[in-house]
Design an enzyme around this catalytic site. Structure first.
Site, PDB file in Angstrom:
ATOM      1  N   PRO A   1       0.825  -1.203   0.000  1.00 37.58           N
ATOM      2  CG  PRO A   1      -0.823  -1.576   1.599  1.00 37.58           C
ATOM      3  CD  PRO A   1       0.486  -2.102   1.105  1.00 37.58           C
ATOM      4  CD  GLU A   2       2.601   3.680  -4.433  1.00 44.36           C
ATOM      5  OE1 GLU A   2       2.615   4.917  -4.535  1.00 44.36           O
ATOM      6  OE2 GLU A   2       2.933   2.918  -5.359  1.00 44.36           O
TER       7      GLU A   2
ATOM      8  NE  ARG B   1      19.708  12.907  -5.742  1.00 42.48           N
ATOM      9  CZ  ARG B   1      18.877  12.184  -4.975  1.00 42.48           C
ATOM     10  NH1 ARG B   1      18.018  12.800  -4.171  1.00 42.48           N
ATOM     11  NH2 ARG B   1      18.902  10.878  -5.006  1.00 42.48           N
TER      12      ARG B   1
ATOM     13  CG  HIS C   1      -4.221 -15.171   7.074  1.00 32.56           C
ATOM     14  ND1 HIS C   1      -3.116 -15.976   7.299  1.00 32.56           N
ATOM     15  CD2 HIS C   1      -4.842 -15.679   5.974  1.00 32.56           C
ATOM     16  CE1 HIS C   1      -3.054 -16.911   6.359  1.00 32.56           C
ATOM     17  NE2 HIS C   1      -4.085 -16.748   5.543  1.00 32.56           N
TER      18      HIS C   1
ATOM     19  NE  ARG D   1       1.423 -11.485  -0.339  1.00 30.37           N
ATOM     20  CZ  ARG D   1       1.672 -10.924  -1.508  1.00 30.37           C
ATOM     21  NH1 ARG D   1       2.762 -10.193  -1.661  1.00 30.37           N
ATOM     22  NH2 ARG D   1       0.842 -11.062  -2.515  1.00 30.37           N
TER      23      ARG D   1
END
Length: 317
Positions: A2-3, A174, A112, A131
């Protein structure tokens, strides 16, 4: 994984049940997730009031009334659901949010369910993680800025701290690619692969360009720097409003799915026509530093030299 918009969506779903409530009981189904739980984890939380629920980058941070912070990370497949106890005292049932745009069965096995937090509000917050890449930790609020998980994080893409001046100072000189520089969490905290691809497309900048190429000769921001900041802020705000992207395991706390994935312009659209009016290009997928990058080579022309192009190599999607 998830972001930021997905994590912010989860925070907003949990806040009404958690903020102001007292933790009455914590049930741990196992001694660890990705890492072992802190010593006396349940004991240190029980009896404490949850003062506020915030977010830093992709971390959920629940402030307790004793100055401690419950730090939670969803990992790859973690999710929370909020359950409300029935009047008869029967097992808790999911609390629905009828304002959600649409609903789907969660499809999560109770095997879970690793953490259950029972609250004085009558709600139970359950953490499910097939997981087990997520984790929970306890930290002191007074020391949070120097905590190993937080001390190197950059500015949030949701606040005023993300400015063209900040980005120019971070990118000046950069040679690394724009894609890699934007994924650097010490520059912008919580910005992930999906939304970097979308922001670069919106700003018309190639992911292959050197980061320093969008900075002025005086080290200050350029029109390109400003365009990129505006795109980042807009795409994150829209994704949060849409409830995230619901990729793979991510769902909201009420079991519904976000739908920002229906607005993707380039991410996961390789081979499709570019969505920019009049462009005529085709979305391509390349790999940079082991991550998929989706872009349109026509309206995102690559300028910035071979240093950026050398990053392309086989990797995972």
């Amino acid at each position: 994984m998830p972001e930021l918009p997905e994590v912010e969506t989860v925070r907003r779903g949990l806040a009404p049940a958690m903020e102001g409530a007292v933790v009455e009981h914590v049930r741990l189904a196992r001694p660890d997730l990705r890492f072992p739980f802190p010593d006396r984890f349940a004991e240190r939380i029980e009896g404490r009031r949850l003062v506020a629920l915030g977010r830093r980058a992709k971390y959920l941070c629940a402030d307790l009334d004793d100055g401690a912070v419950l730090v939670m990370h969803l990992g790859m497949s973690g999710s929370f659901r909020v359950e409300a106890a029935s009047p008869g005292g029967d097992p808790a049932s999911p609390r629905a949010d009828l304002s959600a745009p649409f609903h789907h069965p969660r499809g999560k096995s109770a095997a879970h369910d690793h953490v259950a937090i029972e609250l004085s509000s009558g709600a139970r917050v359950v953490y499910n993680d097939p997981r087990r890449f997520g984790f929970m930790d306890l930290a002191a609020r007074a020391d949070l800025d120097v905590h190993p998980r937080f001390r190197d994080l950059g500015v949030e893409p949701t606040g005023n701290a993300l400015s063209p001046e900040h980005l120019a100072a971070a990118f000046a000189g950069r040679a690394t690619s724009l894609k890699a520089a934007l994924l650097d969490q010490s520059v912008i905290a919580g910005l992930g692969n999906i939304y970097v691809c979308e922001a670069l497309w919106r700003s018309g900048l190639s992911p292959l360009r050197a980061a320093g190429s969008i900075v002025g000769a005086d080290g200050g921001p350029t029109a390109e720097t400003r365009r990129l900041v505006e795109a980042i802020v807009a795409v994150i705000a829209e994704a949060i409003e849409a409830g995230g992207s619901s990729l793979r395991d991510h769902v909201r706390t009420d079991g519904s799915l976000g739908y920002f994935q229906h607005r993707f312009a380039v991410y996961d659209r390789a081979g499709e026509p570019c969505a920019r009016p009049g462009c005529g290009g085709t979305v391509e997928r390349i790999v940079q530093t082991g991550r998929s990058t989706f872009h349109c080579p026509v309206c995102q022309p690559a300028r910035g030299g071979a240093a950026a192009r050398r990053e392309i190599r086989p990797g995972r999607r």
